[in-house]
Design a protein around this motif. Structure first.
Motif, PDB file in Angstrom:
ATOM      1  N   ILE A  11       0.603  -1.226  -0.121  1.00 24.21           N
ATOM      2  CA  ILE A  11      -0.125  -0.020   0.121  1.00 24.21           C
ATOM      3  C   ILE A  11       0.866   1.336  -0.175  1.00 24.21           C
ATOM      4  O   ILE A  11       0.636   2.244  -0.822  1.00 24.21           O
ATOM      5  CB  ILE A  11      -1.091  -0.035   1.281  1.00 24.21           C
ATOM      6  CG1 ILE A  11      -1.970  -1.164   1.362  1.00 24.21           C
ATOM      7  CG2 ILE A  11      -1.817   1.168   1.123  1.00 24.21           C
ATOM      8  CD1 ILE A  11      -2.450  -1.568  -0.050  1.00 24.21           C
TER       9      ILE A  11
ATOM     10  N   TYR B  94       2.545   5.624  -2.552  1.00 20.85           N
ATOM     11  CA  TYR B  94       2.708   6.994  -2.387  1.00 20.85           C
ATOM     12  C   TYR B  94       4.128   7.447  -2.874  1.00 20.85           C
ATOM     13  O   TYR B  94       4.318   8.824  -2.759  1.00 20.85           O
ATOM     14  CB  TYR B  94       2.576   7.064  -0.854  1.00 20.85           C
ATOM     15  CG  TYR B  94       1.154   7.060  -0.621  1.00 20.85           C
ATOM     16  CD1 TYR B  94       0.291   7.901  -0.782  1.00 20.85           C
ATOM     17  CD2 TYR B  94       0.888   5.845   0.152  1.00 20.85           C
ATOM     18  CE1 TYR B  94      -0.870   7.722  -0.311  1.00 20.85           C
ATOM     19  CE2 TYR B  94      -0.384   5.411   0.587  1.00 20.85           C
ATOM     20  CZ  TYR B  94      -1.364   6.634   0.460  1.00 20.85           C
ATOM     21  OH  TYR B  94      -2.629   6.152   0.913  1.00 20.85           O
TER      22      TYR B  94
ATOM     23  N   TYR C 148       0.115   6.564  -6.997  1.00 21.24           N
ATOM     24  CA  TYR C 148      -1.312   6.924  -6.865  1.00 21.24           C
ATOM     25  C   TYR C 148      -1.232   8.398  -7.593  1.00 21.24           C
ATOM     26  O   TYR C 148      -2.409   8.701  -8.294  1.00 21.24           O
ATOM     27  CB  TYR C 148      -1.886   7.126  -5.389  1.00 21.24           C
ATOM     28  CG  TYR C 148      -1.575   5.745  -4.670  1.00 21.24           C
ATOM     29  CD1 TYR C 148      -1.975   4.675  -5.333  1.00 21.24           C
ATOM     30  CD2 TYR C 148      -1.190   5.818  -3.471  1.00 21.24           C
ATOM     31  CE1 TYR C 148      -1.655   3.416  -4.537  1.00 21.24           C
ATOM     32  CE2 TYR C 148      -1.128   4.494  -2.741  1.00 21.24           C
ATOM     33  CZ  TYR C 148      -1.254   3.530  -3.327  1.00 21.24           C
ATOM     34  OH  TYR C 148      -1.265   2.102  -2.439  1.00 21.24           O
TER      35      TYR C 148
ATOM     36  N   HIS D  34      -4.876  10.562  -8.437  1.00 21.96           N
ATOM     37  CA  HIS D  34      -5.398  10.436  -7.030  1.00 21.96           C
ATOM     38  C   HIS D  34      -4.258  10.896  -6.053  1.00 21.96           C
ATOM     39  O   HIS D  34      -3.616   9.868  -5.446  1.00 21.96           O
ATOM     40  CB  HIS D  34      -6.180   8.853  -6.574  1.00 21.96           C
ATOM     41  CG  HIS D  34      -7.517   8.986  -7.403  1.00 21.96           C
ATOM     42  ND1 HIS D  34      -8.658   9.310  -6.693  1.00 21.96           N
ATOM     43  CD2 HIS D  34      -7.855   8.360  -8.403  1.00 21.96           C
ATOM     44  CE1 HIS D  34      -9.513   9.090  -7.527  1.00 21.96           C
ATOM     45  NE2 HIS D  34      -9.089   8.673  -8.402  1.00 21.96           N
TER      46      HIS D  34
ATOM     47  N   GLU E 106      -4.414  12.048  -3.307  1.00 22.76           N
ATOM     48  CA  GLU E 106      -5.103  12.269  -2.043  1.00 22.76           C
ATOM     49  C   GLU E 106      -4.379  11.166  -0.959  1.00 22.76           C
ATOM     50  O   GLU E 106      -4.052  10.041  -1.271  1.00 22.76           O
ATOM     51  CB  GLU E 106      -6.616  11.760  -2.126  1.00 22.76           C
ATOM     52  CG  GLU E 106      -7.525  12.325  -2.791  1.00 22.76           C
ATOM     53  CD  GLU E 106      -7.634  11.850  -4.331  1.00 22.76           C
ATOM     54  OE1 GLU E 106      -8.250  12.403  -5.054  1.00 22.76           O
ATOM     55  OE2 GLU E 106      -7.109  10.668  -4.308  1.00 22.76           O
ATOM     56  N   TRP E 107      -4.595  11.491   0.261  1.00 19.59           N
ATOM     57  CA  TRP E 107      -3.832  10.591   1.174  1.00 19.59           C
ATOM     58  C   TRP E 107      -4.630   9.388   1.451  1.00 19.59           C
ATOM     59  O   TRP E 107      -3.778   8.482   1.728  1.00 19.59           O
ATOM     60  CB  TRP E 107      -3.849  11.400   2.704  1.00 19.59           C
ATOM     61  CG  TRP E 107      -5.312  11.514   3.225  1.00 19.59           C
ATOM     62  CD1 TRP E 107      -6.002  12.816   3.126  1.00 19.59           C
ATOM     63  CD2 TRP E 107      -5.871  10.646   4.209  1.00 19.59           C
ATOM     64  NE1 TRP E 107      -7.249  12.372   3.785  1.00 19.59           N
ATOM     65  CE2 TRP E 107      -7.239  11.219   4.404  1.00 19.59           C
ATOM     66  CE3 TRP E 107      -5.818   9.377   4.669  1.00 19.59           C
ATOM     67  CZ2 TRP E 107      -8.455  10.413   5.051  1.00 19.59           C
ATOM     68  CZ3 TRP E 107      -6.638   8.720   5.317  1.00 19.59           C
ATOM     69  CH2 TRP E 107      -7.869   9.445   5.451  1.00 19.59           C
ATOM     70  N   TYR E 108      -5.670   9.196   1.303  1.00 24.22           N
ATOM     71  CA  TYR E 108      -6.487   7.997   1.256  1.00 24.22           C
ATOM     72  C   TYR E 108      -6.510   7.043   0.081  1.00 24.22           C
ATOM     73  O   TYR E 108      -7.130   6.128  -0.130  1.00 24.22           O
ATOM     74  CB  TYR E 108      -8.070   8.120   1.791  1.00 24.22           C
ATOM     75  CG  TYR E 108      -8.600   9.163   0.708  1.00 24.22           C
ATOM     76  CD1 TYR E 108      -9.127   8.829  -0.356  1.00 24.22           C
ATOM     77  CD2 TYR E 108      -8.745  10.444   1.052  1.00 24.22           C
ATOM     78  CE1 TYR E 108     -10.048   9.476  -1.189  1.00 24.22           C
ATOM     79  CE2 TYR E 108      -9.442  11.285   0.096  1.00 24.22           C
ATOM     80  CZ  TYR E 108     -10.154  10.874  -0.883  1.00 24.22           C
ATOM     81  OH  TYR E 108     -10.806  11.861  -1.751  1.00 24.22           O
ATOM     82  N   ALA E 109      -5.647   7.462  -0.883  1.00 21.19           N
ATOM     83  CA  ALA E 109      -5.551   6.833  -2.160  1.00 21.19           C
ATOM     84  C   ALA E 109      -5.189   5.124  -2.020  1.00 21.19           C
ATOM     85  O   ALA E 109      -5.746   4.509  -2.754  1.00 21.19           O
ATOM     86  CB  ALA E 109      -4.500   7.512  -3.093  1.00 21.19           C
ATOM     87  N   GLY E 110      -4.448   5.089  -0.983  1.00 20.88           N
ATOM     88  CA  GLY E 110      -4.034   3.409  -0.717  1.00 20.88           C
ATOM     89  C   GLY E 110      -5.314   2.689  -0.666  1.00 20.88           C
ATOM     90  O   GLY E 110      -5.202   1.357  -0.561  1.00 20.88           O
ATOM     91  N   ILE E 111      -6.289   3.253  -0.210  1.00 21.36           N
ATOM     92  CA  ILE E 111      -7.627   2.497   0.199  1.00 21.36           C
ATOM     93  C   ILE E 111      -8.071   1.674  -1.366  1.00 21.36           C
ATOM     94  O   ILE E 111      -8.659   0.833  -1.273  1.00 21.36           O
ATOM     95  CB  ILE E 111      -8.894   3.408   0.527  1.00 21.36           C
ATOM     96  CG1 ILE E 111      -8.449   3.934   1.625  1.00 21.36           C
ATOM     97  CG2 ILE E 111     -10.180   2.593   0.425  1.00 21.36           C
ATOM     98  CD1 ILE E 111      -9.607   4.915   2.367  1.00 21.36           C
ATOM     99  N   TYR E 112      -7.977   2.604  -2.637  1.00 18.56           N
ATOM    100  CA  TYR E 112      -8.144   2.065  -3.708  1.00 18.56           C
ATOM    101  C   TYR E 112      -7.395   0.798  -3.824  1.00 18.56           C
ATOM    102  O   TYR E 112      -7.662  -0.284  -4.533  1.00 18.56           O
ATOM    103  CB  TYR E 112      -7.951   2.897  -4.665  1.00 18.56           C
ATOM    104  CG  TYR E 112      -9.017   4.248  -4.923  1.00 18.56           C
ATOM    105  CD1 TYR E 112     -10.265   3.947  -4.700  1.00 18.56           C
ATOM    106  CD2 TYR E 112      -8.341   5.466  -4.890  1.00 18.56           C
ATOM    107  CE1 TYR E 112     -11.227   4.952  -4.668  1.00 18.56           C
ATOM    108  CE2 TYR E 112      -9.304   6.460  -4.587  1.00 18.56           C
ATOM    109  CZ  TYR E 112     -10.716   6.386  -4.426  1.00 18.56           C
ATOM    110  OH  TYR E 112     -11.216   7.560  -4.432  1.00 18.56           O
TER     111      TYR E 112
END
Length: 358
Positions: A152, A156, A233, A238, A240-246
């Motif tokens: 994950i 980044y 990402y 993307h 965004e800090w939460y891009a790892g969710i994808y």
């Protein structure tokens, strides 16, 4: 009913697990089919949906199987085997593909970069790295969780894949490690009628899911680039800090699709079982045909359903041809070269004549 006695099975036939040969043939057929569809995905939404459904799991499963068969890493001679069967063929085909690319696309110069794997060669190089780090990684307290977390986080980091196919190596490593820990009894739980029925429904539904996500979802995901597990990402839109969710969602999707696929594969010997034992030949050789096909720009010359059907049948035919004994015989020196001369000869251990008797 015939009364003729069947010839006794050989020891090899008794021991060989044809299930995995079947899996490997079907998977390598999907690899070739996916590459054949690549020039066509902008021509047909349906073809693109099928392409994405294939890419949602086919390489993760190939990598998982590679990990499954890495359990004997500790045996004597495994390091030499990894070098001879993975690293040396990587060097050979990295050079061959670079030369082929130069002549097929009329580039200004031959670009041979061993540290930047060419196209499909990333898998072989990453496989070598996975086998290399496996003995050390499994000594961690939480190896699988650590591998998942790294997969994950690597997204980044910009330019992580510039050398050594680093991004893919890290991002796909959880599948390799999961395969290493996978046991046969885990797989046997998938062979129930209910799970198989559900799996067929799930696989067919995955095409519809890919169609919806690609063309009607508000998430605005470039699924194709996400599924390569190679781009940061930010590069896929993307930051965004939460891009790892994808990526977490895609790993979960791959896991579900792997379960679906494994449950529907025949367990016994089939007409294509023997072909599956030569999946590496298909993987390393099919790129020459795919690159030639891509250079012809057939999607511009004869677009439409005829091309889609022709590409599908040609991909299946190419897979069967490259899986043949004939191709194995003539290309064996490239894929399995005799490199014993690279290694030192082991001195026979001297018997301890003064060994104590208990």
């Amino acid at each position: 009913m015939s009364t003729e006695q069947k010839a006794p099975k050989t020891e090899v036939e008794k021991q060989r697990d044809y299930f995995f040969d079947n899996v490997k043939f079907l998977l390598i057929a999907l690899v070739v089919l996916g590459h054949a569809y690549r020039p066509l995905i902008d021509e047909s939404p349906v073809i693109k949906a099928v392409y994405l459904a294939i890419y949602s799991f086919h390489m993760p499963l190939f990598i998982l199987i590679s990990g499954y068969f890495a359990k004997n890493y500790w045996k004597e001679g495994q390091t030499r085997k990894v070098i001879a069967t993975i690293l040396i063929p990587y060097f050979i085909f990295e050079i061959l593909y670079s030369l082929f690319d130069h002549f097929a696309y009329q580039t200004d110069a031959v670009d041979i970069s061993i540290l930047e794997p060419y196209w499909i060669m990333w898998f072989l190089f990453s496989l070598f790295l996975w086998r290399l780090i496996l003995p050390y990684f499994i000594n961690l307290k939480y190896p699988l969780a650590t591998a998942f977390l790294l997969a994950i986080l690597i997204g980044y980091i910009d330019d992580a894949d510039k050398y050594l196919s680093f991004s893919r190596t890290v991002a796909f490593f959880p599948f390799f490690l999961a395969g290493f820990y996978l046991q046969k009894h885990h797989i046997e739980k998938l062979f129930t009628k209910g799970i198989r029925t559900l799996s067929w429904i799930g696989i067919l539904s995955s095409v519809g899911l890919m169609y919806y996500l690609e063309f009607h979802s508000s998430l605005n995901l470039d699924l194709r680039r996400w599924m390569y597990f190679v781009f940061p990402y930010e590069d896929v839109g993307h930051p965004e800090w939460y891009a790892g969710i994808y990526r977490i969602a895609l790993i979960a999707l791959a896991a579900v699709m792997i379960i679906f696929f494994l449950s529907i594969v025949p367990r016994s010997k089939t007409f294509f079982s023997e072909w599956g034992s030569r999946s590496l030949y298909v993987y390393l050789l099919h790129g020459f045909f795919i690159k030639t096909y891509d250079a012809l720009d057939l999607d511009d010359k004869m677009p439409g359903p005829f091309l889609y059907i022709s590409a599908t049948l040609a991909a299946i035919g190419l897979t069967i041809f490259l899986s043949s004994r004939f191709v194995q015989r003539i290309t064996h020196p490239l894929l399995q070269p005799k490199v014993q001369w690279l290694f030192q000869k082991k001195e026979p251990q001297k018997k301890n004549l003064n060994r104590a008797v208990y």
